[in-house]
Scaffold this motif. Structure first.
Motif, PDB file in Angstrom:
ATOM      1  N   ALA A  13      55.309  23.111  39.463  1.00 52.99           N
ATOM      2  CA  ALA A  13      54.525  23.827  38.828  1.00 52.99           C
ATOM      3  C   ALA A  13      53.766  25.507  39.363  1.00 52.99           C
ATOM      4  CB  ALA A  13      53.040  22.861  38.421  1.00 52.99           C
ATOM      5  N   ASP A  14      54.754  25.742  40.036  1.00 54.22           N
ATOM      6  CA  ASP A  14      54.352  26.757  41.162  1.00 54.22           C
ATOM      7  C   ASP A  14      52.781  27.016  42.105  1.00 54.22           C
ATOM      8  OD1 ASP A  14      56.342  28.074  40.116  1.00 54.22           O
ATOM      9  OD2 ASP A  14      55.137  29.737  38.671  1.00 54.22           O
ATOM     10  N   SER A  15      52.909  25.539  42.108  1.00 52.84           N
ATOM     11  CA  SER A  15      51.612  25.278  43.408  1.00 52.84           C
ATOM     12  C   SER A  15      51.978  24.270  44.419  1.00 52.84           C
ATOM     13  CB  SER A  15      50.793  24.652  42.442  1.00 52.84           C
ATOM     14  OG  SER A  15      50.194  24.981  40.523  1.00 52.84           O
ATOM     15  N   VAL A  45      59.792  26.201  29.939  1.00 52.15           N
ATOM     16  CA  VAL A  45      60.210  24.673  30.913  1.00 52.15           C
ATOM     17  C   VAL A  45      61.164  24.411  31.393  1.00 52.15           C
ATOM     18  CG1 VAL A  45      60.445  21.629  30.829  1.00 52.15           C
ATOM     19  CG2 VAL A  45      58.370  23.396  29.255  1.00 52.15           C
ATOM     20  N   TYR A  46      61.098  24.773  33.378  1.00 52.51           N
ATOM     21  CA  TYR A  46      62.312  24.800  33.991  1.00 52.51           C
ATOM     22  C   TYR A  46      62.207  23.150  34.539  1.00 52.51           C
ATOM     23  CZ  TYR A  46      61.090  29.737  34.638  1.00 52.51           C
ATOM     24  OH  TYR A  46      61.088  31.321  34.917  1.00 52.51           O
ATOM     25  N   SER A  47      64.011  23.043  34.472  1.00 51.25           N
ATOM     26  CA  SER A  47      64.405  21.989  34.803  1.00 51.25           C
ATOM     27  C   SER A  47      65.301  21.552  35.857  1.00 51.25           C
ATOM     28  CB  SER A  47      64.588  21.203  33.802  1.00 51.25           C
ATOM     29  OG  SER A  47      64.082  20.905  32.614  1.00 51.25           O
ATOM     30  N   TYR A  58      58.975  36.705  47.287  1.00 47.18           N
ATOM     31  CA  TYR A  58      58.407  35.339  47.058  1.00 47.18           C
ATOM     32  C   TYR A  58      59.899  34.607  45.995  1.00 47.18           C
ATOM     33  CZ  TYR A  58      59.438  37.567  42.022  1.00 47.18           C
ATOM     34  OH  TYR A  58      59.738  37.877  40.152  1.00 47.18           O
ATOM     35  N   ASP A  59      60.457  33.225  46.110  1.00 49.93           N
ATOM     36  CA  ASP A  59      61.369  32.637  45.923  1.00 49.93           C
ATOM     37  C   ASP A  59      62.027  32.220  47.188  1.00 49.93           C
ATOM     38  OD1 ASP A  59      59.432  32.140  43.933  1.00 49.93           O
ATOM     39  OD2 ASP A  59      61.278  32.845  42.136  1.00 49.93           O
ATOM     40  N   PRO A  60      61.892  32.924  47.937  1.00 52.16           N
ATOM     41  CA  PRO A  60      62.528  32.701  49.527  1.00 52.16           C
ATOM     42  C   PRO A  60      63.996  31.468  49.070  1.00 52.16           C
ATOM     43  CG  PRO A  60      61.119  31.844  50.764  1.00 52.16           C
ATOM     44  CD  PRO A  60      60.607  32.540  49.166  1.00 52.16           C
ATOM     45  N   PHE A 103      58.887  30.123  53.300  1.00 55.65           N
ATOM     46  CA  PHE A 103      58.332  29.417  52.692  1.00 55.65           C
ATOM     47  C   PHE A 103      57.496  30.655  51.046  1.00 55.65           C
ATOM     48  CE2 PHE A 103      58.292  26.237  55.322  1.00 55.65           C
ATOM     49  CZ  PHE A 103      58.227  24.962  55.016  1.00 55.65           C
ATOM     50  N   ARG A 104      57.026  30.011  50.141  1.00 52.16           N
ATOM     51  CA  ARG A 104      56.257  31.061  49.570  1.00 52.16           C
ATOM     52  C   ARG A 104      55.094  31.105  49.381  1.00 52.16           C
ATOM     53  NH1 ARG A 104      57.352  32.878  42.741  1.00 52.16           N
ATOM     54  NH2 ARG A 104      54.934  33.536  42.566  1.00 52.16           N
ATOM     55  N   GLY A 105      54.245  31.892  49.743  1.00 51.60           N
ATOM     56  CA  GLY A 105      52.720  31.222  50.169  1.00 51.60           C
ATOM     57  C   GLY A 105      52.042  32.670  49.386  1.00 51.60           C
ATOM     58  N   PHE A 109      49.079  26.022  38.757  1.00 53.86           N
ATOM     59  CA  PHE A 109      49.471  26.979  38.223  1.00 53.86           C
ATOM     60  C   PHE A 109      50.147  27.517  37.147  1.00 53.86           C
ATOM     61  CE2 PHE A 109      50.168  31.640  39.012  1.00 53.86           C
ATOM     62  CZ  PHE A 109      48.723  31.955  39.047  1.00 53.86           C
ATOM     63  N   VAL A 110      51.555  27.381  36.856  1.00 53.26           N
ATOM     64  CA  VAL A 110      52.530  27.393  35.614  1.00 53.26           C
ATOM     65  C   VAL A 110      52.799  26.335  35.245  1.00 53.26           C
ATOM     66  CG1 VAL A 110      54.336  28.525  34.990  1.00 53.26           C
ATOM     67  CG2 VAL A 110      52.899  29.858  36.246  1.00 53.26           C
ATOM     68  N   PRO A 111      52.292  25.159  34.627  1.00 53.14           N
ATOM     69  CA  PRO A 111      52.725  23.777  33.851  1.00 53.14           C
ATOM     70  C   PRO A 111      54.176  24.008  33.538  1.00 53.14           C
ATOM     71  CG  PRO A 111      50.887  24.715  32.732  1.00 53.14           C
ATOM     72  CD  PRO A 111      51.256  26.442  33.619  1.00 53.14           C
ATOM     73  N   PHE A 146      54.464  27.068  47.057  1.00 55.26           N
ATOM     74  CA  PHE A 146      55.721  26.689  46.316  1.00 55.26           C
ATOM     75  C   PHE A 146      57.205  26.938  46.909  1.00 55.26           C
ATOM     76  CE2 PHE A 146      55.289  29.228  43.072  1.00 55.26           C
ATOM     77  CZ  PHE A 146      54.101  29.945  43.074  1.00 55.26           C
ATOM     78  N   ASN A 147      58.125  26.862  45.904  1.00 56.35           N
ATOM     79  CA  ASN A 147      59.469  27.519  45.624  1.00 56.35           C
ATOM     80  C   ASN A 147      60.135  28.432  47.017  1.00 56.35           C
ATOM     81  OD1 ASN A 147      59.053  27.116  43.019  1.00 56.35           O
ATOM     82  ND2 ASN A 147      59.605  29.066  42.315  1.00 56.35           N
ATOM     83  N   SER A 148      60.244  27.507  47.682  1.00 55.64           N
ATOM     84  CA  SER A 148      60.639  27.490  49.103  1.00 55.64           C
ATOM     85  C   SER A 148      61.789  26.781  49.454  1.00 55.64           C
ATOM     86  CB  SER A 148      59.360  26.800  50.317  1.00 55.64           C
ATOM     87  OG  SER A 148      58.234  27.053  49.788  1.00 55.64           O
ATOM     88  N   CYS A 178      60.085  22.963  36.864  1.00 57.73           N
ATOM     89  CA  CYS A 178      61.078  21.492  38.549  1.00 57.73           C
ATOM     90  C   CYS A 178      61.795  23.047  38.985  1.00 57.73           C
ATOM     91  CB  CYS A 178      61.838  20.760  38.627  1.00 57.73           C
ATOM     92  SG  CYS A 178      60.545  19.527  37.550  1.00 57.73           S
ATOM     93  N   PHE A 179      61.863  23.561  40.366  1.00 60.54           N
ATOM     94  CA  PHE A 179      62.447  24.814  40.419  1.00 60.54           C
ATOM     95  C   PHE A 179      63.041  24.280  41.856  1.00 60.54           C
ATOM     96  CE2 PHE A 179      62.672  29.518  41.995  1.00 60.54           C
ATOM     97  CZ  PHE A 179      62.832  29.963  41.013  1.00 60.54           C
ATOM     98  N   PRO A 180      64.566  24.600  42.181  1.00 64.07           N
ATOM     99  CA  PRO A 180      65.668  24.085  43.068  1.00 64.07           C
ATOM    100  C   PRO A 180      65.383  25.287  44.540  1.00 64.07           C
ATOM    101  CG  PRO A 180      65.974  24.081  41.424  1.00 64.07           C
ATOM    102  CD  PRO A 180      65.070  24.687  40.947  1.00 64.07           C
TER     103      PRO A 180
HETATM  104  C1  BMA Z   1      59.825  32.512  37.388  1.00 62.65           C
HETATM  105  C2  BMA Z   1      59.786  33.207  39.119  1.00 62.65           C
HETATM  106  C3  BMA Z   1      59.373  31.692  39.738  1.00 62.65           C
HETATM  107  C4  BMA Z   1      58.472  30.901  39.086  1.00 62.65           C
HETATM  108  C5  BMA Z   1      58.709  30.787  37.675  1.00 62.65           C
HETATM  109  C6  BMA Z   1      57.629  30.295  36.850  1.00 62.65           C
HETATM  110  O1  BMA Z   1      60.231  33.706  36.769  1.00 62.65           O
HETATM  111  O2  BMA Z   1      59.301  34.366  39.066  1.00 62.65           O
HETATM  112  O3  BMA Z   1      58.742  32.192  41.465  1.00 62.65           O
HETATM  113  O4  BMA Z   1      58.771  29.413  39.477  1.00 62.65           O
HETATM  114  O5  BMA Z   1      58.930  31.900  36.843  1.00 62.65           O
HETATM  115  O6  BMA Z   1      56.494  30.957  36.496  1.00 62.65           O
END
Ligand code: BMA
Length: 340
Positions: free
Chosen positions: A306-308, A244-246, A109-111, A64-66, A280-282, A49-51, A285-287
């Protein structure tokens, strides 16, 4: 005829679907086959995710964040012909130091992946006596040489601009704490050489709009347009059930990007589909990247769900700029120089 112009190369094979008729009011629409990357996508990797992805040769490449099955995140290289179906390298990206010796961060993470002139830069979050920004460069996606860590801990969500501005490299970042950070504004820093960073300026902060009331952070590398730098970022709200991430949008001044010209008060995309709401984290949405074509104005947004999973969403330059302008609310902290 497009109203606005993207100042970037044509990428005519950007993934694309037309906007469905039932989404008239929405500026961004999802790919119907989402998620494009599902669970257990590679041996030893539970979730990607987050890639970040970009055009490369006759196809696409990405970082890619694996999440490994030991729970530790790392960055993997992936290649694709269509930017939808991805093949991942079996091993983590093998970072080296300036002498060519192995130099692996403890986690990564989050490259983000950004090309400036002829060099590709990967920017991510890693341990530097606490969460901080890591950075490496590559010319060929074979040798990945680490650079000096640009900022002190704690910091996350660093995003490099795709060209120098006024002769300097420019990078967004989000100073943080050592945990899940219940605050956060976007800052910009400049560097003549990617070693020494300074001229730090505040760009924009969390806002009264509830979807971005807790913290915000840079997302995709800004797109250069005739209206300014188009920035997709994330905004976070807090609920009794967690964050919640938008996805939000703003336009920054082309020569002085610490000044926000327009900032959309509405989110552009918020968790609504099962792969965004459940995981994993509901509710995330993380662009982290866009693919965009200056010929057609098409923009494909890559976001972690969702970190998935990895999701894909579409818009066009004209549509998104008009939407951000129509719904823009800029406050003093957005328009000031950002120096105190
Ligand atoms: C942030 C980062 C992201 C993650 C988000 C939701 O702090 O760690 O990698 O997607 O939390 O868990």
């Amino acid at each position: 005829m497009s109203k606005y112009k993207m100042i970037s190369p044509a990428v005519t094979n950007v993934p694309w679907q037309e906007k469905p008729d039932n989404l008239k009011g929405a500026p961004v629409w999802r790919y119907t086959e989402n998620p494009i990357i599902g669970r257990n996508p590679a041996i030893g990797v539970a979730r990607i995710f987050n890639s970040a992805v970009m055009p490369y040769k006759d196809g696409f490449i990405g970082v890619f964040r694996g999440e490994q099955i030991n729970g530790i995140p790392y960055i993997y290289l992936g290649r694709s012909k269509d930017a939808i179906h991805w093949d991942f390298e079996k091993d983590k990206i093998p970072f080296v130091d300036e002498n060519g010796e192995s130099f692996m961060p403890a986690y990564a993470y989050d490259p983000r992946l950004v090309k400036v002139e002829d060099t590709y830069y990967i920017i991510w979050c890693q341990d530097f006596y606490g969460a901080a920004i890591g950075m490496a460069k590559t010319a060929d996606f074979k040798t990945f040489t680490r650079l000096e860590n640009p900022f002190l801990p704690f910091n996350r969500n660093a995003v490099l601009f795709p060209r120098k501005v006024n002769g300097n490299f420019m990078m967004l970042s989000r100073p943080s704490d050592s945990g899940h950070t219940p605050f956060g504004d976007i800052f910009i820093s400049e560097s003549p050489d990617l070693v020494y960073w300074g001229k730090h300026r505040h760009i924009m902060g969390k806002n009264p709009e509830w979807w971005q009331a807790v913290k915000i952070g840079g997302g995709a590398a800004p797109i250069e347009t005739s209206e300014g730098w188009l920035l997709f970022y994330h905004g976070v709200t807090s609920t009794c059930n967690g964050y919640v991430y938008s996805i939000g949008g703003a336009i920054l001044d082309i020569d002085e990007p610490s000044k926000v010209k327009c900032r959309c008060e509405n989110y552009l995309l918020t968790p609504e589909e099962w792969y965004e709401e459940r995981g994993f984290v509901p509710n995330v949405c993380f662009p982290c990247a866009t693919l965009h074509d200056s010929e057609s104005g098409r923009i494909a947004i890559y976001y972690g769900a969702a970190d998935s999973y990895v999701g894909l969403a579409f818009t066009t330059l004209d549509e998104i700029i008009d939407y951000i302008k129509e719904h823009s609310v800029v406050r003093e902290t957005d328009t000031e120089e950002g120096r105190r």
